[in-house]
Design a protein around this motif. Structure first.
Motif, PDB file in Angstrom:
ATOM      1  N   UNK A   1      14.066 -23.405 -33.512  1.00 57.68           N
ATOM      2  CA  UNK A   1      12.289 -22.458 -32.838  1.00 57.68           C
ATOM      3  C   UNK A   1      12.840 -21.732 -32.212  1.00 57.68           C
ATOM      4  N   UNK A   2      13.879 -21.552 -31.674  1.00 56.85           N
ATOM      5  CA  UNK A   2      13.447 -20.350 -30.912  1.00 56.85           C
ATOM      6  C   UNK A   2      12.541 -19.001 -29.878  1.00 56.85           C
ATOM      7  N   UNK A   3      12.155 -20.424 -29.463  1.00 57.80           N
ATOM      8  CA  UNK A   3      10.472 -19.749 -28.715  1.00 57.80           C
ATOM      9  C   UNK A   3      10.764 -20.802 -27.980  1.00 57.80           C
ATOM     10  N   UNK A   4       9.655 -20.248 -26.526  1.00 52.55           N
ATOM     11  CA  UNK A   4       9.428 -20.260 -25.213  1.00 52.55           C
ATOM     12  C   UNK A   4       8.761 -21.736 -25.312  1.00 52.55           C
ATOM     13  N   UNK A   5       8.956 -22.974 -24.367  1.00 47.77           N
ATOM     14  CA  UNK A   5       8.061 -23.835 -24.184  1.00 47.77           C
ATOM     15  C   UNK A   5       8.764 -24.801 -25.153  1.00 47.77           C
ATOM     16  N   UNK A   6       9.356 -24.759 -25.312  1.00 51.18           N
ATOM     17  CA  UNK A   6      10.743 -25.957 -26.489  1.00 51.18           C
ATOM     18  C   UNK A   6      11.544 -26.266 -25.641  1.00 51.18           C
ATOM     19  N   UNK A   7      12.684 -25.848 -25.181  1.00 45.88           N
ATOM     20  CA  UNK A   7      13.672 -26.566 -24.639  1.00 45.88           C
ATOM     21  C   UNK A   7      13.443 -27.040 -23.163  1.00 45.88           C
ATOM     22  N   UNK A   8      12.234 -27.350 -22.678  1.00 43.03           N
ATOM     23  CA  UNK A   8      11.484 -27.245 -21.513  1.00 43.03           C
ATOM     24  C   UNK A   8      11.858 -29.556 -21.272  1.00 43.03           C
ATOM     25  N   UNK A   9      11.584 -29.675 -22.420  1.00 37.45           N
ATOM     26  CA  UNK A   9      11.305 -31.342 -22.732  1.00 37.45           C
ATOM     27  C   UNK A   9      12.870 -31.590 -22.948  1.00 37.45           C
ATOM     28  N   UNK A  10      13.700 -31.192 -22.855  1.00 37.63           N
ATOM     29  CA  UNK A  10      15.077 -31.713 -23.633  1.00 37.63           C
ATOM     30  C   UNK A  10      16.043 -31.519 -22.177  1.00 37.63           C
ATOM     31  N   UNK A  11      15.748 -30.628 -21.919  1.00 36.37           N
ATOM     32  CA  UNK A  11      16.413 -30.485 -19.890  1.00 36.37           C
ATOM     33  C   UNK A  11      15.816 -31.725 -19.550  1.00 36.37           C
ATOM     34  N   UNK A  12      14.873 -31.721 -19.754  1.00 36.41           N
ATOM     35  CA  UNK A  12      14.368 -32.263 -18.498  1.00 36.41           C
ATOM     36  C   UNK A  12      14.681 -34.186 -19.108  1.00 36.41           C
ATOM     37  N   UNK A  13      14.664 -34.747 -20.146  1.00 37.26           N
ATOM     38  CA  UNK A  13      15.209 -35.802 -20.530  1.00 37.26           C
ATOM     39  C   UNK A  13      16.385 -35.819 -20.157  1.00 37.26           C
ATOM     40  N   UNK A  14      17.488 -34.485 -20.218  1.00 31.70           N
ATOM     41  CA  UNK A  14      19.218 -35.398 -19.879  1.00 31.70           C
ATOM     42  C   UNK A  14      18.851 -34.957 -18.458  1.00 31.70           C
ATOM     43  N   UNK A  15      18.567 -34.379 -18.111  1.00 35.25           N
ATOM     44  CA  UNK A  15      18.861 -34.638 -15.814  1.00 35.25           C
ATOM     45  C   UNK A  15      18.219 -35.838 -15.624  1.00 35.25           C
ATOM     46  N   UNK A  16      17.571 -37.009 -16.931  1.00 36.21           N
ATOM     47  CA  UNK A  16      16.972 -38.274 -16.576  1.00 36.21           C
ATOM     48  C   UNK A  16      18.087 -38.930 -16.880  1.00 36.21           C
ATOM     49  N   UNK A  17      18.963 -38.608 -17.481  1.00 39.66           N
ATOM     50  CA  UNK A  17      19.769 -39.590 -18.558  1.00 39.66           C
ATOM     51  C   UNK A  17      21.094 -40.426 -17.401  1.00 39.66           C
ATOM     52  N   UNK A  18      20.998 -41.809 -17.380  1.00 39.29           N
ATOM     53  CA  UNK A  18      22.030 -42.655 -16.332  1.00 39.29           C
ATOM     54  C   UNK A  18      22.648 -43.323 -17.466  1.00 39.29           C
TER      55      UNK A  18
END
Length: 910
Positions: free
Chosen positions: A490-507
């Motif tokens: 997609x290469x545009x603003x507003x797409x990557x936040x969901x990924x990094x949020x989910x990545x940080x929550x992994x346990x």
């Protein structure tokens, strides 16, 4: 011996004797090709006899139609006798074989690694005495074994291991036979056919003999079997030989006692690929019950090994065909109990015996599929998952299993069309489970679907998962992998936040490859430096990896921070595996990544070779997205070399489908190619607009990693179009983002950009700093463009001697790359320095030997090659060139070629 019984096969036997002798000394592989009943199996028997008589160890195996879906069945059968040698193998090969054959659990070895381990095992066995592998009906061996054996067969030269395989003419086979010698086996000639019939039926009336000879058409099996099936007073009807033989065997089997037919059915369904020695020794069959079948020449039982063998595959097929459905299911139930409960054979036989939905059997098949995938056979895993789906009582479990199979089909095996079909077969659609979402979105992404739709499906699917924070859930991990790819495409603003949020929550902690992809690939300008050490460590160990998906994922993480060189060997193995019929998706991705590296390294002819091969796979399997990247590689090379129409066509063709689907990465790549084409053509305003469209405000937007490839074009176009303020701001942004720290290439680009905007007091030191970047020669096009910009600046400052040095360096590189527009710019600048052009009068001042050396040097030969042709030393050639360059007023070989013009090279001494 079988050899003594053969009639009319002297030529074939002689060739097989030569092959057996030669392979025992230097290895090799031979494929016997012929139609059904032509005598391939008998020739294999004769080969085995000849080899055994010569002291060669013979290992035999055969493909079986009814076990073609059992992973590594044929490989088991062949390697079972080498248990002692297996224990002597080095640990790495022993572990690979143990995992591949299902003896141990572990990360799936790829087919190439497994092939190397199999070859090592065979070579070890051959140290004691030569080894000959004999494989019958290779067209029926299971896919996993076929791929490995095909690779092994092509790697037996210079060993003492031979392989002779038989394949039915016209049958499709996964066994890769390209490059192998073939022995075609045709019908017997009239004399041999008559002799064979006489040997078996000496009292057959002449009239019947003629009928059967005509009916058999030289087919040995038909010559032996058909006359015995009819009385001399009843002539056979005229039908195809294969059908007649099948009918003949069916009649014989139908006349057997019920117990004998039951035993034959068990033997037919048990298959030949088990690690168990034979049907008899395991109690599957009873020798007394088999006696009637032996008397009718349907089977053979080896008195020494007790191995049961059907005399022809048509007999095995007829046995199964004559049985009722219930008889087959009962045979499968009994066979399932004779194999270990954790074995694929136990699960497969149990699944064939089950009619109604049964969750216990479905769960067993799903667990078996996971083990099969880990062993490196995703195709086998897909088959088991689909059977598990059929036996699932609950629709949700059915859909989930179908979706996992679909994802394997799309992401591992590369079969997008089959994945589409599987997804459509799920009654509740892809929204029923996270596995379903992953499967559907993977297919959509690879097919070039709408980015926003894919992104939304994945975000919602992850949120709706049973435990979206479970790092041990494969569905969650794969969903995040597809999500990060979606964000980059997609290469545009507003797409990557969901990924990094989910990545940080992994346990517990997320998989390392996801962390790396989330930083150095998704957001290299913002997060790349934080994980660079971890990426370098992953690349350092990539050569030890056997998981192709992992190799590709680490290489993707290395792309925009210029670490692909460390992944090259591993990626080439992935590509080779795809060529051999392995994982298609990983292979296409490997071609894309190798193409990226070759673009940056200036290996542009290699780019075209890689993209051509990758595109053939991508288009055959429907990979529009990856194919789009490969087309953009071609567009870049076309733009750099001045093929502007080609570059525009290639770029516009991908824009046509990428723009409506909002695939920003493809659009950025197309804009990059157009910017480069405009720069080469001197259209600097146009070049800037295209480059600024990629970079946007702020020069280095974190959401568009491809920005890092366009920076040099952006600054150069800004400077040349008179946008001094914008150029200065762009360079300032590069410094603030610390782009130079990401890689030596980016350090070169940033230093070159700083030099381009430097004032008259600083520019020389800035350019010298840029050209002193460590490893600058790895990026010749970038380097040459900086030489050109420096030379132009020096010429305008009237420093002509120094200008010529840099302009000549640029010209040499552009000439080697065939970058014609850039070459023309460098040549024009050289002329503007007042460098004299060579004229005929000057050329005529050269001695004959100097003239010959000059012409050869201008043709592209090196000093060493010229010396070899003229019987001189390289030092003498170098001396002559040193003397003649000033005479012609040139300072490089490229300039020498221009000076000499189209004068022909004299070949009288070549």
């Amino acid at each position: 011996m079988v050899v003594a019984q053969l009639i009319g096969r002297d030529r074939e036997l002689a060739q097989l004797q030569v092959f057996t002798t030669n392979s025992s000394l230097g290895g090799g592989a031979l494929l016997i090709v012929g139609e059904a009943g032509i005598g391939k199996t008998v020739l294999l028997d004769a080969t085995a006899d000849m080899a055994a008589a010569a002291g060669v160890r013979v290992l035999r195996g055969a493909g079986v139609e009814f076990e073609a879906t059992v992973s590594f069945a044929a490989l088991h059968q062949l390697l079972y006798p080498l248990d002692a040698e297996l224990r002597e193998l080095p640990a790495s090969h022993r572990r690979t074989l143990a995992i591949g054959l299902g003896i141990e659990d572990g990360t799936a070895p790829d087919q190439l690694a497994l092939a190397h381990a199999v070859r090592a095992l065979l070579v070890l066995a051959a140290e004691r005495r030569p080894v000959l592998l004999i494989v019958d009906d290779v067209h029926w061996i299971d896919r996993a074994s076929a791929l490995v054996l095909g690779m092994v067969a092509r790697r037996l030269r210079e060993t003492r291991v031979g392989l002779v395989a038989a394949v039915r003419a016209g049958e499709d086979s996964l066994f890769e036979s390209e490059g192998l010698d073939e022995l075609p086996v045709g019908p017997l000639d009239d004399a041999a056919a008559a002799a064979l019939m006489t040997a078996h039926y000496p009292d057959l009336p002449t009239r019947s003999r003629h009928r059967y000879l005509a009916e058999s058409q030289g087919n040995p099996l038909a010559l032996v079997e058909l006359p015995g099936a009819h009385s001399a007073h009843r002539a056979p009807g005229v039908t195809r030989v294969g059908r007649r033989l099948h009918t003949l065997f069916t009649r014989r089997i139908a006349n057997l006692p019920p117990r004998t037919r039951q035993q034959l059915l068990a033997a037919a369904l048990a298959g030949a690929g088990s690690a168990l020695p034979s049907a008899l020794s395991t109690g599957i069959c009873d020798s007394a019950d088999l006696a009637p079948a032996e008397e009718m020449r349907l089977v053979r039982v080896d008195p020494g090994t007790h191995e049961l063998r059907f005399r022809h595959p048509l007999i095995r097929a007829a046995v199964v065909e004559l049985a009722t459905h219930e008889q087959r299911r009962q045979a499968h139930r009994e066979l399932a109990q004779r194999f270990p409960e954790d074995s694929e054979r136990h699960a497969w036989h149990l699944s064939q015996a089950t009619v109604e939905p049964d969750e216990q059997v479905a769960e067993l098949l799903e667990r078996t599929a996971a083990r099969t995938q880990r062993r490196g056979d995703p195709v086998g895993a897909i088959g088991l998952l689909l059977r598990a789906a059929e036996l699932s009582p609950r629709t949700s479990d059915r859909d989930r299993r179908i979706m996992v199979a679909a994802y394997l089909g799309a992401d591992v095996t590369g079969d997008l069309s089959e994945a589409h079909r599987m997804i459509e077969s799920a009654e509740r659609g892809p929204g029923g489970s996270l596995a379903g979402v992953v499967a559907a979105t993977s297919v959509m992404l690879n097919s070039g679907g709408d980015i926003d739709t894919i992104h939304q499906l994945l975000v919602n699917g992850i949120k709706g998962a049973h435990n979206p924070s479970d790092a041990g859930d494969p569905a969650v991990v794969e969903a995040l992998y597809v999500l990060q790819a979606t964000c980059v495409f997609g290469s545009r603003a507003g797409l990557s936040e969901a990924f990094h949020g989910a990545l940080e929550r992994l346990d517990p902690a997320p998989p390392e490859f996801l962390v790396l992809l989330g930083s150095t690939f998704m957001l290299p300008s913002r997060l790349g430096l934080s994980t660079m050490g971890r990426l370098d460590a992953a690349i350092a160990g990539i050569g030890e990896q056997t998981d192709h998906a992992y190799i590709v994922r680490v290489a993707i993480a290395a792309l925009y921070v210029d670490r692909l060189a460390g992944c090259r060997a591993a990626l080439e193995q992935v590509a080779a595996h795809g060529r051999a019929g392995g994982a298609i998706t990983s292979a296409i991705e490997a071609f894309v990544l190798l193409g990226y590296e070759a673009v940056q390294n200036g290996e542009w002819d290699r780019v075209l070779r890689l993209t051509a091969e990758g595109l053939e796979l991508a288009e055959r399997h429907g990979y529009r997205l990856l194919g789009g990247l490969l087309y953009q590689h071609q567009a870049y090379v076309a733009a750099a070399r001045g093929a502007y129409d080609d570059a525009k066509t290639l770029a516009d063709n991908t824009i046509g489908w990428a723009a409506p689907n909002r695939i920003g990465l493809i659009l950025n790549y197309a804009a990059h190619a157009k910017s480069l084409a405009a720069l080469g053509g001197g259209e600097f305003e146009t070049a800037y607009l295209y480059a600024a469209g990629v970079c946007g405000p702020g020069t280095v937007p974190a959401h568009a990693p491809h920005t890092l490839w366009v920076l040099q074009d952006l600054v150069e176009a800004a400077v040349r179009s008179g946008r001094t303020i914008e150029a200065t701001q762009h360079v300032r942004d590069l410094a603030e983002a610390d782009i130079a720290s990401l890689s030596p290439r980016l350090a070169l680009v940033v230093a070159g950009a700083e030099a381009m905007i430097a004032n008259s007091e600083d520019y020389r030191s800035r350019f010298e700093t840029a050209l002193a970047t460590p490893g600058v020669e790895q990026w010749p096009f970038h380097q040459a463009r900086i030489h050109l910009a420096y030379g132009e600046r020096l010429r305008r400052a009237k420093l002509t001697t120094l200008a010529r040095r840099h302009l000549t360096a640029a010209l040499d590189v552009f000439d080697r790359l065939a970058a014609e527009p850039w070459k023309a710019r460098a040549r024009n600048e050289l002329r503007a320095t007042g460098q004299p052009a060579a004229v005929p009068e000057l050329i005529d001042t050269l001695t004959p030997q100097q003239r010959e050396i000059a012409l050869l040097a201008a043709s592209g030969l090196t000093n060493k090659q010229i010396a070899e042709r003229l019987f001189l030393s390289p030092r003498t050639v170098s001396t002559h060139l040193y003397q003649l360059f000033p005479k012609l007023g040139v300072t490089s070989r490229a300039a020498l070629r221009d000076a000499l013009g189209p004068r022909p090279i004299r070949n009288d001494r070549i």
